[in-house]
Design an enzyme around this catalytic site. Sequence first.
Site, PDB file in Angstrom:
ATOM      1  N   PRO A  56       0.762  -1.120   0.010  1.00 28.29           N
ATOM      2  CA  PRO A  56      -0.078  -0.037   0.261  1.00 28.29           C
ATOM      3  C   PRO A  56       0.946   1.205   0.042  1.00 28.29           C
ATOM      4  O   PRO A  56       0.813   2.038   1.074  1.00 28.29           O
ATOM      5  CB  PRO A  56      -0.734  -0.014   1.493  1.00 28.29           C
ATOM      6  CG  PRO A  56       0.184  -0.908   2.102  1.00 28.29           C
ATOM      7  CD  PRO A  56       0.850  -1.831   1.284  1.00 28.29           C
ATOM      8  N   CYS A  57       1.450   1.363  -1.289  1.00 32.79           N
ATOM      9  CA  CYS A  57       2.499   2.477  -1.089  1.00 32.79           C
ATOM     10  C   CYS A  57       1.751   3.747  -1.250  1.00 32.79           C
ATOM     11  O   CYS A  57       2.142   4.982  -0.936  1.00 32.79           O
ATOM     12  CB  CYS A  57       3.231   2.622  -2.435  1.00 32.79           C
ATOM     13  SG  CYS A  57       2.749   2.434  -3.850  1.00 32.79           S
ATOM     14  N   PHE A  58       0.505   3.705  -1.534  1.00 31.21           N
ATOM     15  CA  PHE A  58      -0.520   5.015  -1.566  1.00 31.21           C
ATOM     16  C   PHE A  58      -0.773   5.606  -0.080  1.00 31.21           C
ATOM     17  O   PHE A  58      -1.100   6.721  -0.300  1.00 31.21           O
ATOM     18  CB  PHE A  58      -1.827   4.654  -2.140  1.00 31.21           C
ATOM     19  CG  PHE A  58      -2.635   3.612  -1.468  1.00 31.21           C
ATOM     20  CD1 PHE A  58      -3.551   4.105  -0.422  1.00 31.21           C
ATOM     21  CD2 PHE A  58      -2.362   2.402  -1.554  1.00 31.21           C
ATOM     22  CE1 PHE A  58      -4.121   3.055   0.079  1.00 31.21           C
ATOM     23  CE2 PHE A  58      -3.133   1.367  -1.010  1.00 31.21           C
ATOM     24  CZ  PHE A  58      -3.911   1.859   0.141  1.00 31.21           C
TER      25      PHE A  58
END
Length: 104
Positions: A56-58
């Site tokens: 989940p790099c967001f």
Amino acid sequence: MPKKLSDYINPLFSLLISLPKGKIISYSIAAKSIGLDNPRNIGWILKQNKNPDTIPCFKVVLSNGKLAKGYKFGGQKEQQKRLKREGIFFDENGRILNFEQCKY
DNA sequence: CTTTTGACTGAGT
DNA sequence: AACTCAGCCAAAA
């Protein structure tokens, strides 16, 4: 034997995966958490992300509560969309509401 | 080998 | 609030 930047990829990704739902983290906090001092390096590591659906790099945002311009997987709009799905809301300036409460 | 380029930050103007 | 600027340092050109 000094560590290379690539050695920090897994620690960062693990950290992101372990973030509770609805929590986000800034570049500088993320960097410190895994032992880096230059937030720009976080950006480099996130670019190495090959599985945006798994990692989940967001959830990584600017220290001022806004989104980075170079989000690799669809730009700011896509990142904002994913964050909203987590229950994060934005004001009309694109800044995260309750940023302090959402921060890890 | 040297220079430029970043998914940035914090302080200063 | 908007705009610089130096610091940071691995990768890519």
